[in-house]
Design a protein around this motif. Structure first.
Motif, mmCIF file in Angstrom:
data_model
loop_
_atom_site.group_PDB
_atom_site.id
_atom_site.type_symbol
_atom_site.label_atom_id
_atom_site.label_comp_id
_atom_site.label_asym_id
_atom_site.label_seq_id
_atom_site.Cartn_x
_atom_site.Cartn_y
_atom_site.Cartn_z
ATOM 1 N N VAL A 34 -19.554 12.595 83.271
ATOM 2 C CA VAL A 34 -19.791 13.354 84.512
ATOM 3 C C VAL A 34 -19.679 14.860 84.250
ATOM 4 C CG1 VAL A 34 -18.915 13.796 86.852
ATOM 5 C CG2 VAL A 34 -19.066 11.455 85.985
ATOM 6 N N LEU A 35 -18.606 15.259 83.587
ATOM 7 C CA LEU A 35 -18.435 16.691 83.297
ATOM 8 C C LEU A 35 -19.482 17.178 82.292
ATOM 9 C CD1 LEU A 35 -16.873 19.345 83.642
ATOM 10 C CD2 LEU A 35 -15.342 18.593 81.807
ATOM 11 N N ALA A 36 -19.741 16.383 81.257
ATOM 12 C CA ALA A 36 -20.711 16.798 80.234
ATOM 13 C C ALA A 36 -22.103 16.988 80.843
ATOM 14 C CB ALA A 36 -20.760 15.770 79.111
ATOM 15 N N ALA A 37 -22.509 16.040 81.697
ATOM 16 C CA ALA A 37 -23.836 16.140 82.311
ATOM 17 C C ALA A 37 -23.888 17.330 83.274
ATOM 18 C CB ALA A 37 -24.180 14.848 83.044
ATOM 19 N N TYR A 38 -22.786 17.608 83.930
ATOM 20 C CA TYR A 38 -22.720 18.769 84.829
ATOM 21 C C TYR A 38 -22.941 20.064 84.036
ATOM 22 C CZ TYR A 38 -20.885 22.265 88.023
ATOM 23 O OH TYR A 38 -20.753 23.386 88.808
ATOM 24 N N VAL A 39 -22.238 20.178 82.917
ATOM 25 C CA VAL A 39 -22.321 21.393 82.089
ATOM 26 C C VAL A 39 -23.741 21.573 81.538
ATOM 27 C CG1 VAL A 39 -21.541 22.360 79.865
ATOM 28 C CG2 VAL A 39 -19.874 21.401 81.474
ATOM 29 N N HIS A 148 -12.082 24.719 78.665
ATOM 30 C CA HIS A 148 -10.726 24.914 78.140
ATOM 31 C C HIS A 148 -9.736 24.404 79.185
ATOM 32 C CE1 HIS A 148 -7.456 26.595 75.835
ATOM 33 N NE2 HIS A 148 -8.289 27.119 74.949
ATOM 34 N N ASN A 149 -8.507 24.321 78.782
ATOM 35 C CA ASN A 149 -7.462 23.893 79.715
ATOM 36 C C ASN A 149 -7.335 24.912 80.857
ATOM 37 O OD1 ASN A 149 -5.086 22.960 80.897
ATOM 38 N ND2 ASN A 149 -4.267 22.316 78.913
ATOM 39 N N TRP A 150 -7.257 24.413 82.090
ATOM 40 C CA TRP A 150 -7.103 25.321 83.234
ATOM 41 C C TRP A 150 -5.840 26.172 83.094
ATOM 42 C CZ3 TRP A 150 -10.009 27.417 86.767
ATOM 43 C CH2 TRP A 150 -9.404 28.029 87.882
ATOM 44 N N LYS A 151 -4.840 25.629 82.416
ATOM 45 C CA LYS A 151 -3.583 26.371 82.227
ATOM 46 C C LYS A 151 -3.810 27.657 81.444
ATOM 47 C CE LYS A 151 -0.586 22.316 82.202
ATOM 48 N NZ LYS A 151 -0.204 21.235 81.303
ATOM 49 N N ALA A 152 -4.889 27.699 80.672
ATOM 50 C CA ALA A 152 -5.163 28.888 79.849
ATOM 51 C C ALA A 152 -6.098 29.868 80.568
ATOM 52 C CB ALA A 152 -5.777 28.465 78.518
ATOM 53 N N LYS A 153 -6.306 29.652 81.876
ATOM 54 C CA LYS A 153 -7.300 30.439 82.613
ATOM 55 C C LYS A 153 -7.123 31.956 82.431
ATOM 56 C CE LYS A 153 -6.887 31.128 87.075
ATOM 57 N NZ LYS A 153 -6.860 32.416 87.689
ATOM 58 N N ASP A 154 -5.913 32.456 82.645
ATOM 59 C CA ASP A 154 -5.722 33.907 82.609
ATOM 60 C C ASP A 154 -6.070 34.460 81.232
ATOM 61 O OD1 ASP A 154 -4.968 33.736 85.200
ATOM 62 O OD2 ASP A 154 -2.812 33.964 84.829
ATOM 63 N N PHE A 155 -5.655 33.745 80.218
ATOM 64 C CA PHE A 155 -5.932 34.169 78.847
ATOM 65 C C PHE A 155 -7.439 34.180 78.562
ATOM 66 C CE2 PHE A 155 -6.520 32.789 74.358
ATOM 67 C CZ PHE A 155 -6.118 33.965 73.750
ATOM 68 N N SER A 168 -18.773 33.852 84.773
ATOM 69 C CA SER A 168 -18.246 33.201 85.962
ATOM 70 C C SER A 168 -17.506 31.950 85.501
ATOM 71 C CB SER A 168 -19.373 32.827 86.928
ATOM 72 O OG SER A 168 -20.262 31.944 86.284
ATOM 73 N N TYR A 169 -16.625 31.465 86.347
ATOM 74 C CA TYR A 169 -15.891 30.264 85.943
ATOM 75 C C TYR A 169 -15.533 29.441 87.170
ATOM 76 C CZ TYR A 169 -11.712 32.854 87.340
ATOM 77 O OH TYR A 169 -10.788 33.575 88.049
ATOM 78 N N GLU A 170 -15.209 28.210 86.919
ATOM 79 C CA GLU A 170 -14.764 27.322 87.995
ATOM 80 C C GLU A 170 -13.789 26.292 87.433
ATOM 81 O OE1 GLU A 170 -17.812 24.519 89.405
ATOM 82 O OE2 GLU A 170 -19.117 25.310 87.836
ATOM 83 N N ARG A 171 -13.086 25.652 88.358
ATOM 84 C CA ARG A 171 -12.144 24.606 87.970
ATOM 85 C C ARG A 171 -12.845 23.262 88.107
ATOM 86 N NH1 ARG A 171 -6.352 25.175 90.595
ATOM 87 N NH2 ARG A 171 -5.400 23.172 90.189
ATOM 88 N N ARG A 172 -12.802 22.462 87.068
ATOM 89 C CA ARG A 172 -13.427 21.135 87.095
ATOM 90 C C ARG A 172 -12.403 20.111 86.615
ATOM 91 N NH1 ARG A 172 -18.211 21.262 89.750
ATOM 92 N NH2 ARG A 172 -18.341 19.112 89.054
ATOM 93 N N THR A 173 -12.812 18.858 86.631
ATOM 94 C CA THR A 173 -11.925 17.783 86.191
ATOM 95 C C THR A 173 -12.463 17.139 84.925
ATOM 96 O OG1 THR A 173 -11.302 17.344 88.456
ATOM 97 C CG2 THR A 173 -10.934 15.571 86.897
ATOM 98 N N LEU A 174 -11.565 16.924 83.973
ATOM 99 C CA LEU A 174 -11.913 16.197 82.751
ATOM 100 C C LEU A 174 -11.119 14.898 82.764
ATOM 101 C CD1 LEU A 174 -13.150 16.086 79.814
ATOM 102 C CD2 LEU A 174 -11.126 17.327 79.066
ATOM 103 N N ASN A 189 -6.916 12.383 84.872
ATOM 104 C CA ASN A 189 -7.721 13.586 85.085
ATOM 105 C C ASN A 189 -6.908 14.812 84.737
ATOM 106 O OD1 ASN A 189 -10.009 12.287 86.100
ATOM 107 N ND2 ASN A 189 -9.124 12.172 88.144
ATOM 108 N N ILE A 190 -7.520 15.745 84.022
ATOM 109 C CA ILE A 190 -6.838 17.027 83.846
ATOM 110 C C ILE A 190 -7.751 18.149 84.344
ATOM 111 C CG2 ILE A 190 -5.376 16.264 81.917
ATOM 112 C CD1 ILE A 190 -7.076 17.997 80.091
ATOM 113 N N ASP A 191 -7.134 19.197 84.842
ATOM 114 C CA ASP A 191 -7.897 20.342 85.335
ATOM 115 C C ASP A 191 -8.355 21.177 84.158
ATOM 116 O OD1 ASP A 191 -7.546 19.680 87.972
ATOM 117 O OD2 ASP A 191 -5.722 20.890 88.191
ATOM 118 N N VAL A 192 -9.642 21.496 84.170
ATOM 119 C CA VAL A 192 -10.169 22.355 83.101
ATOM 120 C C VAL A 192 -10.889 23.558 83.695
ATOM 121 C CG1 VAL A 192 -10.366 20.583 81.302
ATOM 122 C CG2 VAL A 192 -12.286 20.937 82.875
ATOM 123 N N LEU A 193 -10.950 24.570 82.868
ATOM 124 C CA LEU A 193 -11.705 25.779 83.181
ATOM 125 C C LEU A 193 -13.086 25.597 82.570
ATOM 126 C CD1 LEU A 193 -11.588 28.964 83.897
ATOM 127 C CD2 LEU A 193 -11.163 29.225 81.466
#
Ligand code: SAH
Length: 199
Positions: A34-39, A148-155, A168-174, A189-193
């Motif tokens: 789902v995420l791969a096809a979205y990207v 990337h991991n959503w936790k690393a968003k600021d970096f 641009s960026y958004e939060r998605r689910t992996l 599910n983990i939150d990804v950037l």
């Protein structure tokens, strides 16, 4: 000319083989369909796949590579450090001829591509394993599609703001296996950037 739809790609991706003896130290899990096809669909819609030279950093089982080939990129270069995945990768991408597989460290790659796809290790198992990916993602192409991991968003956002003319960026689910190496049914599910940046 008609083009494959995102849903068709999801179905094809769900049929691909998974990692052969996956290595936790390399954070080997495939992007879910789902995420791969979205990207890939987004990259296609933005004109960054069809007829373009695309590189996939840390291709693993070739999920994102398959998507780029399916949506008719000109040539796909896939980079993977783990030779043990060669047979899986070759099998998953066997129906496409316009591809180049490089088994080596992403840090050693040089050249210029139109589009960079990058979902490598997040650096959660081996600290800083993501840094060579970031360095290459923002230097090998004109546009980068990065997970990337959503936790690393600021970096990552600070990194992108230094390297990109626009992003641009958004939060998605992996969706990944919950216990590494265990049965596929046990997933989380983990939150990804998901970041798109023009260099
Ligand atoms: N991009 C794929 C796989 C993600 S898993 C997908 O989205 O489905 C991360 C992949 O990066 C693994 O296959 C791992 O072996 C690979 N990898 C880790 N460190 C690497 C390095 N330094 N150079 C190249 N590949 C690396």
């Amino acid at each position: 000319m008609s083009f494959p739809a995102k849903k068709d790609l999801e179905i094809q991706l769900s049929k691909l083989s998974s990692f052969h003896n996956p290595k936790n130290s390399l954070e080997q899990y495939s992007t879910d369909p789902v995420l791969a096809a979205y990207v890939i669909n987004l990259a296609f819609q933005r004109g960054d796949i069809q007829g373009k030279n695309v590189i996939d950093l840390g291709t693993g089982t070739g999920t994102l590579s398959y998507g780029a080939l399916y949506f008719e990129c000109k040539e796909l270069t896939a980079v993977e450090v783990d030779e043990d995945q060669r047979s899986v990768l070759e099998k998953n991408l066997e129906k496409f001829s316009n591809k180049k597989l490089i088994f080596g460290n992403v840090a050693s790659i040089s050249g210029t591509w139109d589009t960079v796809l990058c979902n490598g290790p997040f650096g959660s198992v081996v600290k800083d394993a993501d840094l060579p990916f970031l360095e290459k993602a923002f230097s090998l192409g004109k546009v980068v599609y990065l997970i990337h991991n959503w936790k690393a968003k600021d970096f990552i956002v600070s990194y992108a703001s230094r390297r990109c003319t626009e992003f641009s960026y958004e939060r998605r689910t992996l969706n990944i296996p919950r216990i590494y190496g265990h049965h596929e049914k046990n997933r989380m599910n983990i939150d990804v950037l998901f970041l798109v940046g023009r260099i």
